[in-house]
Design an enzyme around this catalytic site. Sequence first.
Site, mmCIF file in Angstrom:
data_model
loop_
_atom_site.group_PDB
_atom_site.id
_atom_site.type_symbol
_atom_site.label_atom_id
_atom_site.label_comp_id
_atom_site.label_asym_id
_atom_site.label_seq_id
_atom_site.Cartn_x
_atom_site.Cartn_y
_atom_site.Cartn_z
ATOM 1 N N ASP A 21 0.687 -1.272 0.171
ATOM 2 C CA ASP A 21 0.085 0.109 -0.113
ATOM 3 C C ASP A 21 0.920 1.263 -0.110
ATOM 4 O OD1 ASP A 21 -2.388 1.404 -0.127
ATOM 5 O OD2 ASP A 21 -2.902 1.206 1.939
ATOM 6 N N GLY A 22 0.156 2.413 -0.394
ATOM 7 C CA GLY A 22 0.972 3.757 -0.306
ATOM 8 C C GLY A 22 1.707 4.109 -1.738
ATOM 9 N N ASN A 23 1.441 3.518 -2.839
ATOM 10 C CA ASN A 23 2.019 3.866 -4.016
ATOM 11 C C ASN A 23 1.609 5.362 -4.338
ATOM 12 O OD1 ASN A 23 3.054 1.417 -4.227
ATOM 13 N ND2 ASN A 23 1.921 0.741 -6.057
ATOM 14 N N GLY A 24 0.392 5.494 -4.375
ATOM 15 C CA GLY A 24 -0.188 7.020 -4.405
ATOM 16 C C GLY A 24 0.385 8.066 -3.629
ATOM 17 N N TRP A 26 2.973 8.002 -1.892
ATOM 18 C CA TRP A 26 4.508 8.162 -2.157
ATOM 19 C C TRP A 26 4.573 9.091 -3.407
ATOM 20 C CZ3 TRP A 26 7.808 7.259 -6.420
ATOM 21 C CH2 TRP A 26 9.129 7.123 -5.981
ATOM 22 N N HIS A 38 2.942 3.725 -8.751
ATOM 23 C CA HIS A 38 2.832 2.211 -9.042
ATOM 24 C C HIS A 38 3.922 1.780 -9.926
ATOM 25 C CE1 HIS A 38 -1.234 2.512 -7.598
ATOM 26 N NE2 HIS A 38 -1.616 3.030 -8.707
ATOM 27 N N LEU A 132 10.800 -20.363 -4.730
ATOM 28 C CA LEU A 132 9.907 -19.683 -4.229
ATOM 29 C C LEU A 132 8.599 -19.534 -4.855
ATOM 30 C CD1 LEU A 132 9.202 -17.109 -2.004
ATOM 31 C CD2 LEU A 132 10.016 -15.541 -4.008
ATOM 32 N N GLU A 208 0.786 -13.617 12.441
ATOM 33 C CA GLU A 208 1.207 -12.341 13.156
ATOM 34 C C GLU A 208 0.949 -11.205 12.091
ATOM 35 O OE1 GLU A 208 2.212 -12.150 15.974
ATOM 36 O OE2 GLU A 208 1.930 -14.516 16.178
HETATM 37 C C1 IPE Z 1 -5.216 -2.668 -0.785
HETATM 38 O O1 IPE Z 1 -5.166 -1.368 -0.740
HETATM 39 C C2 IPE Z 1 -5.353 -3.500 -2.042
HETATM 40 C C3 IPE Z 1 -4.123 -3.489 -2.398
HETATM 41 C C4 IPE Z 1 -2.967 -3.412 -1.898
HETATM 42 C C5 IPE Z 1 -4.044 -4.373 -3.905
HETATM 43 P P1 IPE Z 1 -6.179 -0.204 -0.649
HETATM 44 O O2 IPE Z 1 -5.421 1.056 -1.005
HETATM 45 O O3 IPE Z 1 -6.933 -0.521 -2.048
HETATM 46 O O4 IPE Z 1 -6.940 -0.356 0.499
HETATM 47 P P2 IPE Z 1 -7.764 0.433 1.201
HETATM 48 O O5 IPE Z 1 -9.026 1.178 0.293
HETATM 49 O O6 IPE Z 1 -7.041 1.717 1.683
HETATM 50 O O7 IPE Z 1 -8.401 -0.288 2.251
HETATM 51 C C1 IPE Z 2 -1.233 0.404 -3.558
HETATM 52 O O1 IPE Z 2 -1.060 1.869 -3.353
HETATM 53 C C2 IPE Z 2 -1.396 -0.221 -4.987
HETATM 54 C C3 IPE Z 2 -2.910 -0.588 -5.083
HETATM 55 C C4 IPE Z 2 -3.964 -0.644 -4.215
HETATM 56 C C5 IPE Z 2 -3.360 -0.936 -6.626
HETATM 57 P P1 IPE Z 2 -2.396 2.578 -3.449
HETATM 58 O O2 IPE Z 2 -2.553 2.956 -4.780
HETATM 59 O O3 IPE Z 2 -3.424 2.354 -2.626
HETATM 60 O O4 IPE Z 2 -1.790 4.059 -2.724
HETATM 61 P P2 IPE Z 2 -2.434 4.927 -1.595
HETATM 62 O O5 IPE Z 2 -2.957 3.974 -0.476
HETATM 63 O O6 IPE Z 2 -3.642 5.777 -2.327
HETATM 64 O O7 IPE Z 2 -1.145 6.007 -1.181
HETATM 65 MG MG MG Z 3 -3.973 2.563 -0.662
#
Ligand code: IPE
Ligand code: IPE
Ligand code: MG
Length: 254
Positions: A21-24, A26, A38, A132, A208
């Site tokens: 999570d957190g690509n956006g 970042w 992404h 793996l 965990e």
């Molecule tokens: C969870 O991330 C799904 C993936 C990492 C693919 P999201 O960013 O979609 O989750 P929410 O919406 O914050 O719960």
């Molecule tokens: C995770 O990063 C990637 C996917 C869910 C596809 P996000 O796109 O959710 O990034 P944030 O959470 O908005 O920063």
């Molecule tokens: Mg996200």
Amino acid sequence: MPSTVQLDPARLPRHIAIIMDGNGRWAKERGKDRVYGHHEGVLSVREIVNAAAEIGIEYLSLYAFSTENWNRPKVEVAALMELLVNTIRKEAEALKKNGVRLHVIGDFDSLPAVCRKELREAMDMTAGNSRLNLILALSYSSRWEISNAAKRLAADVQAGLVALDDIDEKRFGTYLTTADFPDPELMIRTSGEYRISNFLLYQMAYAELYFTPVHWPSFRKPHLIEALLDYQQRERRFGMTSEQLRQPHPYIPS
Ligand code: IPE
Ligand code: IPE
Ligand code: MG
């Protein structure tokens, strides 16, 4: 900096699941478009896959696209699908060479045809590998998976292939998309959210959980080792007491 030599090889999880999570965020922090995040996230995927193989992890599940992610803006969904195709195309050879076997869990048929083709080819190409197991969760959500499993099991009961009395946790597990994999012992979520977002709900009953504020594109091998070191400090009790676990041969449910 944490290093692999600090890890106890006897206490490694067999299966690690990661919510990437957190690509956006970042990308936004760097004044860039979400899609840039992404793209950079793919570099982390490459490094973590290699690191997991090196460390001796047998199964690595990566949540790459959830059922709910289809609700994102069309351009972002299209960019993610394109990135998926290009990444698989580029990385398949390296996966094969490094002993990585690719699996996909999720609603495969809902993916665009070009994605399905690339994925199928990469799965076939790497089918002989066993170092793996890389499990990509695509168009995946646990509620989809569990209701789908219930439906298929009900159909088998109706067809007389399974008796009602034969249904137990083990039998039910064979209807899940993860039937061939052990449950994850460690779940990592990056980017500071404390939730599971519909990922492997059934399988994570005793995992965990490890949460880090680091955004996925910044998550690299030292962060994985940090998570593993934290995991190795934990006492996994499975409902028992500490004293029971310290007995010479404690019963640990599988
Ligand atoms: C969870 O991330 C799904 C993936 C990492 C693919 P999201 O960013 O979609 O989750 P929410 O919406 O914050 O719960
Ligand atoms: C995770 O990063 C990637 C996917 C869910 C596809 P996000 O796109 O959710 O990034 P944030 O959470 O908005 O920063
Ligand atoms: Mg996200």
